[in-house]
Write an enzyme that holds these catalytic residues in place. Structure first.
Site, PDB file in Angstrom:
ATOM      1  N   LYS A   1     -13.264  -9.983   9.808  1.00  0.00           N
ATOM      2  CA  LYS A   1     -13.599 -10.497   8.474  1.00  0.00           C
ATOM      3  C   LYS A   1     -14.492 -11.732   8.500  1.00  0.00           C
ATOM      4  O   LYS A   1     -14.963 -12.161   7.452  1.00  0.00           O
ATOM      5  CB  LYS A   1     -12.314 -10.803   7.713  1.00  0.00           C
ATOM      6  N   SER A  37      -3.001  -3.224  12.737  1.00  0.00           N
ATOM      7  CA  SER A  37      -4.033  -2.312  12.205  1.00  0.00           C
ATOM      8  C   SER A  37      -4.844  -1.724  13.365  1.00  0.00           C
ATOM      9  O   SER A  37      -5.339  -0.596  13.263  1.00  0.00           O
ATOM     10  CB  SER A  37      -4.934  -3.009  11.183  1.00  0.00           C
TER      11      SER A  37
HETATM   12  C1  LIG Z   1      -6.056  -6.928  10.418  1.00  0.00           C
HETATM   13  C2  LIG Z   1      -6.957  -6.171   9.502  1.00  0.00           C
HETATM   14  N1  LIG Z   1      -7.305  -4.926   9.822  1.00  0.00           N
HETATM   15  C3  LIG Z   1      -8.089  -4.202   9.009  1.00  0.00           C
HETATM   16  C4  LIG Z   1      -8.563  -4.686   7.832  1.00  0.00           C
HETATM   17  C5  LIG Z   1      -9.364  -3.786   6.949  1.00  0.00           C
HETATM   18  O1  LIG Z   1     -10.649  -4.149   6.678  1.00  0.00           O
HETATM   19  P1  LIG Z   1     -11.370  -3.747   5.325  1.00  0.00           P
HETATM   20  O2  LIG Z   1     -10.896  -4.701   4.263  1.00  0.00           O
HETATM   21  O3  LIG Z   1     -12.813  -3.948   5.605  1.00  0.00           O
HETATM   22  O4  LIG Z   1     -11.051  -2.358   4.979  1.00  0.00           O
HETATM   23  C6  LIG Z   1      -8.210  -5.976   7.476  1.00  0.00           C
HETATM   24  C7  LIG Z   1      -8.611  -6.523   6.215  1.00  0.00           C
HETATM   25  O5  LIG Z   1      -8.184  -7.555   5.783  1.00  0.00           O
HETATM   26  C8  LIG Z   1      -7.392  -6.739   8.326  1.00  0.00           C
HETATM   27  O6  LIG Z   1      -7.003  -7.979   8.016  1.00  0.00           O
END
Ligand SMILES: Cc1ncc(COP(=O)(O)O)c(C=O)c1O
Length: 503
Positions: A251, A466
């Site tokens: 991010k 994630s």
């Molecule tokens: C740890 C983590 N993985 C994945 C994502 C997903 O990204 P996106 O918001 O671009 O879908 C985020 C978003 O905040 C995140 O914090």
């Protein structure tokens, strides 16, 4: 450029394609594997590209076929006439040192850089340093010698064979030593990388060193191959480690792009910014706001990790906690209401098309490193990472896989709670069109956390949940492709230790 060579071009123009295709016996070894070499050079080009000395347009054609925006400078009208006809592009008159100085992502040339003396080469590379964007590169495919001895040895070898044209050429033009190009690169702030492709030709890539201040540590993250998981034959699995951004997550790219663009447009009138976030966007925004002297207020559902909260505060953001039961939608409503009330700039990651556009460079990094990406696997929270990558990689033939936890709605399931943090969607993101998606993988928390533990034990990779979900999805989808799979690992596990990520 040393204009004494113009007469050579005139002579060469009509014979050039014959030489590169191996029909001129004297130049057979110089151009051995010509088609492969051009492909390798083209693979390394990205974005806005300036080509010097396109000659009869063979490399130009590959660059155009790749969909790149190419400006080509050719000093020889005879060469240009052939090249323009072949490519349909009109070449500009100019050379390595005489051209319209415009910003570029790639400066590229095949079998032409040797026309410059070493002093001219240095002047050219110095100038390119000021024109190249962050992460930009110079790609040079040309004859180069590993040492003075090697050069003399090669010249003697071809003299003995009676290849007088070639020998005259090798003695007259300025074919450099590898050490000279390395020194020039170092002097002007470039990293040097080179592979030898035949007895003469080396493919040299000079990348701009851009790490001058902490904020430069955005993007350019490592791509590593994972080998500890079973894969179908013909498949390789690569992980993009976004934890190596300054703020520790993917991010940072978003924070920087959203704020840089808003500042450029003059949209931030009160000096204040608001957003709703699970944490990583807040950290990325906080870094970008620091760089521009802006104040940041963040609406964060209570359930998210206290480590991320502490980091956002450490970077100067003000946090307003919202009820876990209201979900991200509750936080979004609160941020929007704040912006309306105070006039603060609402970056609105969940709806802004600037969100997916933030990942342009990420996509470029992947193709620059791998050439072809057969499958891209990314989780969706706002959906920005997935959308940005899919928009850019799907037209190039990648299968696109979006990852969500059970409790997210992309696959038609009900919205509900989940432990996998950072991904999960409550309403379909506006910018994520269904045509961009080849597969939706809905991963259980158990499978995500199991993958997180395996990544630690088997690969020594300490990543967030994630990333675990994304790995589980990639392994499920691996049988559907051949080639390189890229899975995005958004952040590291240390910001989830309070959430008992390894328990
Ligand atoms: C740890 C983590 N993985 C994945 C994502 C997903 O990204 P996106 O918001 O671009 O879908 C985020 C978003 O905040 C995140 O914090």
């Amino acid at each position: 450029m040393a204009l004494s060579f113009m007469d050579i071009f005139e002579e060469w123009a009509v014979n050039y394609d014959e030489a590169v295709s191996g029909h001129n016996p004297e130049y057979k070894d110089v151009f051995e594997n010509y088609t492969f070499m051009l492909k390798e050079a083209a693979k390394r080009a990205e974005g806005r590209t300036i080509e010097f000395g396109p000659g009869t347009g063979n490399l130009t054609l590959l660059l155009l076929n790749k969909g790149l925006e190419v400006t080509a400078y050719e000093p020889s009208p005879e060469m240009a006439a052939i090249g323009e006809q072949k490519t349909g592009l009109s070449f500009k008159t100019g050379d390595f040192l005489h051209f319209d100085a415009t910003e570029a992502d790639t400066i590229i040339s095949s079998f032409a850089f040797h026309h410059l003396t070493d002093t001219e080469k240095s002047a050219a590379i110095k100038q390119y340093g000021t024109l190249l964007n962050d992460g930009g590169r110079i790609v040079i495919l040309d004859t180069m010698f590993n040492s003075r001895d090697e050069k003399q040895h090669i010249i003697r070898h071809y003299e003995a064979l009676g290849h007088h044209h070639l020998v005259e050429d090798l003695n007259r033009e300025y074919y450099p030593l590898k050490e000279t190009i390395m020194a020039i690169a170092k002097q002007h702030g470039f990293n040097f990388e080179s592979v030898q492709l035949n007895n003469f030709a080396h493919l040299t890539v000079l990348t701009k060193k851009t790490y001058h201040k902490p904020a430069d540590l955005t993007g350019g993250t490592p791509l590593v191959e994972l080998t500890a998981f079973e894969l179908p034959a013909g498949v390789r699995l690569f992980a993009k480690l976004e934890m190596y951004n300054l703020g520790g997550s993917v991010k940072d790219r978003l924070g920087r792009h959203l704020i840089d663009e808003a500042v450029r447009r003059g949209d931030i009138s009160t000096g204040e910014v608001v957003e709703a976030t699970a944490g990583n966007t807040g950290i990325g925004l906080a870094l970008a706001c620091l760089a521009h002297g802006l104040k940041l207020r963040l609406y964060v559902p209570e359930k998210f990790s206290i480590e991320k909260q502490a980091i956002m505060r450490a970077l100067g953001a003000e946090l307003i906690m919202t009820a876990t039961a209201d979900g991200m939608l509750g936080a979004r409503a609160a941020a929007a209401a704040d912006a309306k009330r105070t006039g603060a700039y609402y970056t609105n990651q969940f709806e802004s098309s600037a969100n997916p556009a933030s990942y342009d460079k990420l996509a470029n990094e992947l193709t620059a490193e791998l050439g072809e990406v057969a499958m891209i696997v990314a989780g969706a929270g706002s959906g920005g990472t997935f959308t940005g990558l899919a928009e850019r990689l799907k037209p190039r033939g990648a299968r696109t896989v979006v990852v969500e936890p059970v409790g997210s709605i992309l696959n038609g399931g009900d919205s509900g709670s989940h432990r996998t943090e950072g991904i999960g969607v409550e309403v379909w993101p506006k910018f994520m069109t269904r045509e961009l998606i080849d597969a939706i993988e809905t991963i259980t928390d158990d499978a995500a956390f199991d993958a997180v533990k395996k990544l630690a034990r088997r690969e020594g990779l300490l990543v967030g949940s994630s990333s675990g979900a994304a790995l589980a999805a990639a392994l499920n989808q691996a049988p559907y492709v051949q080639g390189n799979i890229v899975v995005i690992f958004p952040d590291a596990s240390d910001r989830y230790l309070s959430q008992h990520i390894y328990d």
